[in-house]
Write an enzyme that holds these catalytic residues in place. Sequence first.
Site, PDB file in Angstrom:
ATOM      1  N   LYS A  28       1.979  -3.047   6.061  1.00 43.55           N
ATOM      2  CA  LYS A  28       2.260  -2.988   4.619  1.00 43.55           C
ATOM      3  C   LYS A  28       3.736  -2.695   4.350  1.00 43.55           C
ATOM      4  CE  LYS A  28      -1.874  -3.953   3.174  1.00 43.55           C
ATOM      5  NZ  LYS A  28      -2.130  -5.232   2.488  1.00 43.55           N
ATOM      6  N   SER A  48       0.865  -1.186   0.000  1.00 41.00           N
ATOM      7  CA  SER A  48       0.000   0.000   0.000  1.00 41.00           C
ATOM      8  C   SER A  48       0.893   1.226   0.000  1.00 41.00           C
ATOM      9  CB  SER A  48      -0.878   0.014   1.262  1.00 41.00           C
ATOM     10  OG  SER A  48      -1.471   1.291   1.446  1.00 41.00           O
ATOM     11  N   ILE A  70      -8.330   3.341  -3.493  1.00 40.66           N
ATOM     12  CA  ILE A  70      -9.059   2.605  -4.525  1.00 40.66           C
ATOM     13  C   ILE A  70     -10.489   2.406  -4.017  1.00 40.66           C
ATOM     14  CG2 ILE A  70      -9.107   0.509  -5.944  1.00 40.66           C
ATOM     15  CD1 ILE A  70      -6.496   2.187  -6.253  1.00 40.66           C
ATOM     16  N   TYR A  86      -1.869  -0.515  10.169  1.00 43.86           N
ATOM     17  CA  TYR A  86      -2.014  -0.886   8.757  1.00 43.86           C
ATOM     18  C   TYR A  86      -0.740  -0.561   7.961  1.00 43.86           C
ATOM     19  CZ  TYR A  86      -3.929  -0.984   4.019  1.00 43.86           C
ATOM     20  OH  TYR A  86      -4.154  -1.249   2.698  1.00 43.86           O
ATOM     21  N   ALA A 129       2.332  -0.004   9.014  1.00 41.31           N
ATOM     22  CA  ALA A 129       3.491  -0.805   9.434  1.00 41.31           C
ATOM     23  C   ALA A 129       3.389  -2.214   8.849  1.00 41.31           C
ATOM     24  CB  ALA A 129       3.566  -0.859  10.954  1.00 41.31           C
TER      25      ALA A 129
HETATM   26  N1  LIG Z   1      -8.691  -0.199  -1.398  1.00 39.63           N
HETATM   27  C1  LIG Z   1      -7.591   0.498  -1.201  1.00 39.63           C
HETATM   28  O1  LIG Z   1      -7.616   1.737  -1.260  1.00 39.63           O
HETATM   29  C2  LIG Z   1      -6.295  -0.191  -0.917  1.00 39.63           C
HETATM   30  C3  LIG Z   1      -5.158   0.631  -0.864  1.00 39.63           C
HETATM   31  C4  LIG Z   1      -3.939   0.027  -0.604  1.00 39.63           C
HETATM   32  C5  LIG Z   1      -3.856  -1.337  -0.418  1.00 39.63           C
HETATM   33  N2  LIG Z   1      -4.981  -2.104  -0.479  1.00 39.63           N
HETATM   34  C6  LIG Z   1      -4.819  -3.535  -0.235  1.00 39.63           C
HETATM   35  O2  LIG Z   1      -5.395  -4.291  -1.284  1.00 39.63           O
HETATM   36  C7  LIG Z   1      -5.893  -5.519  -0.766  1.00 39.63           C
HETATM   37  C8  LIG Z   1      -7.353  -5.675  -1.154  1.00 39.63           C
HETATM   38  O3  LIG Z   1      -8.079  -4.597  -0.587  1.00 39.63           O
HETATM   39  P1  LIG Z   1      -9.552  -4.209  -1.045  1.00 39.63           P
HETATM   40  O4  LIG Z   1      -9.642  -2.747  -0.995  1.00 39.63           O
HETATM   41  O5  LIG Z   1      -9.902  -4.945  -2.283  1.00 39.63           O
HETATM   42  O6  LIG Z   1     -10.376  -4.750   0.225  1.00 39.63           O
HETATM   43  P2  LIG Z   1     -11.780  -5.484   0.357  1.00 39.63           P
HETATM   44  O7  LIG Z   1     -12.152  -5.329   1.792  1.00 39.63           O
HETATM   45  O8  LIG Z   1     -12.715  -5.033  -0.695  1.00 39.63           O
HETATM   46  O9  LIG Z   1     -11.387  -7.010   0.069  1.00 39.63           O
HETATM   47  C9  LIG Z   1     -10.540  -7.706   0.935  1.00 39.63           C
HETATM   48  C10 LIG Z   1     -10.950  -9.165   0.910  1.00 39.63           C
HETATM   49  O10 LIG Z   1     -10.053  -9.865   1.781  1.00 39.63           O
HETATM   50  C11 LIG Z   1     -10.807 -10.807   2.503  1.00 39.63           C
HETATM   51  N3  LIG Z   1     -10.131 -11.130   3.754  1.00 39.63           N
HETATM   52  C12 LIG Z   1      -9.888 -10.324   4.817  1.00 39.63           C
HETATM   53  N4  LIG Z   1      -9.306 -11.018   5.792  1.00 39.63           N
HETATM   54  C13 LIG Z   1      -9.173 -12.290   5.341  1.00 39.63           C
HETATM   55  C14 LIG Z   1      -8.644 -13.471   5.893  1.00 39.63           C
HETATM   56  N5  LIG Z   1      -8.165 -13.497   7.146  1.00 39.63           N
HETATM   57  N6  LIG Z   1      -8.648 -14.599   5.148  1.00 39.63           N
HETATM   58  C15 LIG Z   1      -9.152 -14.592   3.897  1.00 39.63           C
HETATM   59  N7  LIG Z   1      -9.690 -13.519   3.326  1.00 39.63           N
HETATM   60  C16 LIG Z   1      -9.687 -12.361   4.037  1.00 39.63           C
HETATM   61  C17 LIG Z   1     -12.149 -10.123   2.768  1.00 39.63           C
HETATM   62  O11 LIG Z   1     -13.153 -11.078   3.072  1.00 39.63           O
HETATM   63  C18 LIG Z   1     -12.368  -9.413   1.441  1.00 39.63           C
HETATM   64  O12 LIG Z   1     -13.087 -10.220   0.536  1.00 39.63           O
HETATM   65  C19 LIG Z   1      -5.688  -5.475   0.750  1.00 39.63           C
HETATM   66  O13 LIG Z   1      -4.521  -6.184   1.089  1.00 39.63           O
HETATM   67  C20 LIG Z   1      -5.527  -4.001   1.018  1.00 39.63           C
HETATM   68  O14 LIG Z   1      -4.786  -3.747   2.195  1.00 39.63           O
HETATM   69  C21 LIG Z   1      -6.205  -1.565  -0.724  1.00 39.63           C
END
Ligand SMILES: NC(=O)c1ccc[n+]([C@@H]2O[C@H](COP(=O)([O-])OP(=O)(O)OC[C@H]3O[C@@H](n4cnc5c(N)ncnc54)[C@H](O)[C@@H]3O)[C@@H](O)[C@H]2O)c1
Length: 251
Positions: free
Chosen positions: A155, A138, A184, A151, A153
């Site tokens: 990442k 991230s 996003i 969060y 830390a």
């Molecule tokens: N959306 C953003 O702005 C953003 C920014 C930077 C990084 N990210 C990273 O991208 C990745 C996806 O994020 P997103 O925005 O699509 O989130 P989201 O919440 O839409 O999807 C995350 C998915 O992970 C699943 N999940 C969570 N804990 C779990 C576990 N213990 N076991 C199995 N599945 C699990 C959830 O059920 C969910 O379906 C994450 O790692 C997030 O930290 C997202």
Amino acid sequence: MTGTCVVTGAASGIGRATVELLAGAGWHVIAADRDQAGLDRLLAEASGGVSAITTVLLDVTDEEAIRNLADRCRGAEVPIRALVNSAGVGANTRFFETTVEQMRRIYDINVVGTFALSQALAPIMRENGGGSIVHSASVSGIKGNLGRSAYGASKGAVVTLTKIMAVELADDRIRVNAIAPGPIETPMVKETHTPATREEWHRTVPLRRYGTPEEVAAAIAFLVDERQSSYVTGQVLAVDGGFTAAGLMSV
Ligand SMILES: NC(=O)c1ccc[n+]([C@@H]2O[C@H](COP(=O)([O-])OP(=O)(O)OC[C@H]3O[C@@H](n4cnc5c(N)ncnc54)[C@H](O)[C@@H]3O)[C@@H](O)[C@H]2O)c1
């Protein structure tokens, strides 16, 4: 070259968009998540290539479930060649309000889960002649964003794990990279971003908007695809509308 790709966090947001993109591009996708209802929705709504998607209920903190998934991948008819670790949880909590319990929970999913899936599946990719692993870092793992003690830390740890794995797995012909998304528009963000947070992102992102899950999925697909990124490993690709590149935004 395609094959089987395991995607965690596949029921929502970036993971789900990645499953749909890869399945449409000829990959067999094992879509893993702890959210069964979300996996069911994925199968019901996926735009194309549904026959190429297999869903698996999996919590990335459950070691036995990970071992079972690895056994399944070892016997897969179409060899496993890629892993996308998209499962993750966020938080927007200032340093003094962050609890040890929250820190441990976020690390357990974002860092240990990413590590454990990779360690379980990399040996199978090695047996299959190599592959590609993509982690979800991230911009909060790169910059000191307010409210991201736990969060950010976690990442940051993913960023370093990416580089170490790239070095250690190079001889196994396994490339390891990460994406670092900015804001996003996904369900995670709908939960954690207040109107003030949104305003601040619009001010600090040069492209002046949130990204879409599909825009991140396209970057993941590039890193997964041996034909496009065969000489790319150990990299953290920011998909952030220019956020990490920016300095002064007005004078
Ligand atoms: N959306 C953003 O702005 C953003 C920014 C930077 C990084 N990210 C990273 O991208 C990745 C996806 O994020 P997103 O925005 O699509 O989130 P989201 O919440 O839409 O999807 C995350 C998915 O992970 C699943 N999940 C969570 N804990 C779990 C576990 N213990 N076991 C199995 N599945 C699990 C959830 O059920 C969910 O379906 C994450 O790692 C997030 O930290 C997202």
